[in-house]
Design a protein around this motif. Structure first.
Motif, PDB file in Angstrom:
ATOM      1  N   SER A 196     -21.686  20.059 -14.793  1.00 14.04           N
ATOM      2  CA  SER A 196     -22.588  19.038 -14.242  1.00 14.04           C
ATOM      3  C   SER A 196     -24.038  19.306 -14.618  1.00 14.04           C
ATOM      4  CB  SER A 196     -22.424  18.957 -12.728  1.00 14.04           C
ATOM      5  OG  SER A 196     -22.715  20.200 -12.142  1.00 14.04           O
ATOM      6  N   VAL A 197     -24.411  20.568 -14.626  1.00 18.39           N
ATOM      7  CA  VAL A 197     -25.797  20.918 -14.982  1.00 18.39           C
ATOM      8  C   VAL A 197     -26.091  20.514 -16.432  1.00 18.39           C
ATOM      9  CG1 VAL A 197     -27.244  22.927 -15.494  1.00 18.39           C
ATOM     10  CG2 VAL A 197     -26.045  22.787 -13.321  1.00 18.39           C
ATOM     11  N   SER A 253     -24.658  18.084 -18.008  1.00 23.06           N
ATOM     12  CA  SER A 253     -24.733  16.622 -18.074  1.00 23.06           C
ATOM     13  C   SER A 253     -26.171  16.168 -17.846  1.00 23.06           C
ATOM     14  CB  SER A 253     -23.838  15.996 -17.006  1.00 23.06           C
ATOM     15  OG  SER A 253     -22.535  16.445 -17.155  1.00 23.06           O
ATOM     16  N   ILE A 254     -26.819  16.820 -16.887  1.00 24.35           N
ATOM     17  CA  ILE A 254     -28.226  16.493 -16.602  1.00 24.35           C
ATOM     18  C   ILE A 254     -29.071  16.777 -17.851  1.00 24.35           C
ATOM     19  CG2 ILE A 254     -30.253  17.230 -15.271  1.00 24.35           C
ATOM     20  CD1 ILE A 254     -28.322  17.723 -12.903  1.00 24.35           C
ATOM     21  N   GLU A 255     -28.806  17.913 -18.481  1.00 23.64           N
ATOM     22  CA  GLU A 255     -29.571  18.297 -19.671  1.00 23.64           C
ATOM     23  C   GLU A 255     -29.302  17.328 -20.829  1.00 23.64           C
ATOM     24  OE1 GLU A 255     -30.536  22.407 -22.104  1.00 23.64           O
ATOM     25  OE2 GLU A 255     -29.202  22.487 -20.380  1.00 23.64           O
TER      26      GLU A 255
END
Lengths: 86, 446
Positions: free
Chosen positions: A37-38, A40-42
């Motif tokens: 998920s982290v 995906s943000i990046e």
């Protein structure tokens, strides 16, 4: 100029630390390429930076595959008047 | 006993309530921003210091029968849901004697009579500190808006020089908290055990300096140390074994302490869950710091969750004074060697989060720790991920989390609340955009 597909693959490869040649259009970011998920943000942040666009977070994060991302980004570029190579 | 008493959670005057209206005004961004991130989602008078809010103390000292409030437009509807008095309603400026006060006034020093001839108290810069306006005079003033009303009061009414002390920044509240708890405890005039203190108990100091309210429960093996200041444990609070509470300290209604090392100068609650080590900090309602980790000289808003081992520094290694960035650009020198973190409402931190001395963390922020001390300024609505500020999963996701957190405690995330946070999103956008840009550069360089 590189196409949207090439640029999406390049960014994806950089963020997820994989080779661009290994990335296929039907690959899921999470299941096939291992994006957490982290990351995906990046990825969203780096796509915005690469194309000079602003994406709606909910819509962007709903994108599942590389092909969907190419399509979605091309659409946002059109809407925001950003010239890209199809 | 002092002229005030603390009754049913509200300070009341012994002389009874005066037939006048207290008017609280908090509309100037330059003033409000000194109390960010806490004042982003509430007017300044709702900030806590000692055993209550600044408003509780101002109402008591003024002896006002009712109050009217003037707040920034973006929070008016949300604030209307929280209070009974008129909010941003100019009709409240008519029909009664009025006492308009700067909400930053230290109430203990406020010595202006609530009723009497009209008078405007101004400081050395000509700024209005208070305005006592007789009913007859109020009708002569421009009632088109609160700003016009105050301008005409200043122009038409008698002026008096005023040097009342006021809080200027949020850390002034932190640094005054211990002293204020002591003063409020004396004003309340309550002591003794009305709740339950289970054996074996360990009480240091005089039991006269301890008050355990009805419905509060102190488990066995709890140390209450009132040697250096009073301890007030309010209704329904629960103190679990191996907690040590040092006075001066106020534990708010319905709060639970889990084996906490609760050092002096803390105001906690209502309805907080606190463990670990906490010192000289103010924690607003419904915030959790369940686990180990040190919080010192901090001001924490509502609905905050601090993950296990979240820790802030409140003292620099060289013992120099602490500075704080309130806008992400300019450092403000606090003049104090002890300032921890300022954390806005609804912010959540991951396990192992480390805040530097004098850190500012906006409201609705998500912090995912990196193992290193974080930047000293993290804007509202930031998702701090992999060492940089990002837009993360966006605003909607944060609202969904806030709705869930509030729902778990039987509270409603209302449309007005969301509209207020939309307003906060707008007014904090510049600082966030700058931080996101810096984050992007850092990501690109990896």
């Amino acid at each position: 100029m590189a196409t949207v597909e090439e640029r999406v693959k390049e960014v994806t490869a950089h963020v997820l630390k994989v080779s661009p040649d290994e990335i296929k259009m039907e690959d899921s970011f999470t299941e096939d390429l291992g994006a957490e998920s982290v990351q995906s943000i990046e990825l969203v942040a780096m796509f915005e930076e690469e194309f000079g666009i602003e994406m709606d977070e909910d819509a962007a994060l709903a994108v599942q595959t590389v092909g969907d991302a190419v399509e979605f980004i091309a659409k946002v570029c059109r809407e925001q008047g950003v010239d890209v190579e199809q | 006993m002092s002229a005030r008493s603390f009754k049913a959670g509200l300070f009341l005057t012994e002389k009874g309530l005066l037939p006048m209206r207290l008017v609280l005004v908090d509309r100037v961004e330059q003033v409000r921003s000194c109390f960010y991130p806490l004042s982003l989602s509430r007017p300044i008078w709702e900030l806590r210091c000692g055993m209550g809010t600044l408003k509780d103390k101002l109402l008591a000292v003024a002896g006002a029968g009712e109050a009217a409030y003037f707040v920034p437009g973006y929070m008016a509807d949300a604030y209307r849901e929280r209070v009974e008095g008129a909010v941003n309603d100019v009709s409240a400026l008519r029909g009664d004697d009025l006492l308009v006060v700067d909400p930053r006034i230290r109430a203990d020093d406020f010595d202006v009579a609530g009723t009497g001839p009209s008078e405007v108290g101004v400081d050395e810069k000509g700024e209005v500190v208070y305005a006592r306006i007789a009913k007859g005079d109020a009708g002569r003033l421009d009632g088109s808006g609160i700003e016009a009303f105050m301008e005409s009061a200043k122009a038409k009414l008698a002026k008096a020089a005023c040097d009342l002390k006021r809080y200027k920044y949020s850390w002034d509240l932190i640094l005054s908290n211990a002293e204020q708890i002591t003063a409020d405890f004396a004003s309340a005039g309550r002591s003794g055990i009305e709740g339950v203190v289970e054996e074996p108990k360990a009480i240091r100091g005089s039991e006269k300096d301890i008050y355990v309210a009805r419905g509060a429960r102190v488990h066995p093996m709890v140390v209450i140390d009132a040697e250096h200041g009073p301890v007030h444990i309010d209704e329904g609070a629960e103190i679990h074994p191996f907690t040590r509470i040092e006075g001066p300290c106020y534990i708010g209604k319905g709060s639970i302490l889990f084996g906490a090392k609760c050092r002096e100068g803390n105001t906690i609650g209502p309805n907080c869950r606190v463990g670990g080590e906490v010192e000289e900090s103010i924690i607003h309602g419904y915030s959790n710091k369940y686990h180990d980790g040190f919080l010192g000289h901090a001001y924490v808003g509502e609905w905050v969750n601090l993950g296990a081992l979240t820790t802030n520094s409140d003292l620099k290694n060289d013992y120099s004074t602490v500075s704080v960035m309130l806008d992400g650009v300019r450092s403000v020198e606090t003049g104090s060697t002890k300032v921890g973190s300022l954390i806005g409402d609804h912010t959540k931190t991951s396990i192992g989060t480390l805040f530097n001395t004098g850190s500012y963390v906006g409201g609705m922020a998500i912090i995912m720790a990196t193992g290193k001390p974080l930047p000293k300024f993290i804007p509202s609505f930031a998702w701090f991920v992999e060492g940089v500020v990002t837009k993360g999963f966006g605003r909607k996701s944060l609202y969904d989390t806030a709705r869930a957190a509030m729902g778990r405690r039987g509270c409603e995330w209302s449309a007005a609340e969301q509209a207020m946070w939309d307003g906060i999103f707008e007014i904090t956008s510049a600082g966030r955009d700058r931080a996101v840009k810096r984050g992007r550069k850092a990501m690109l360089g990896r």
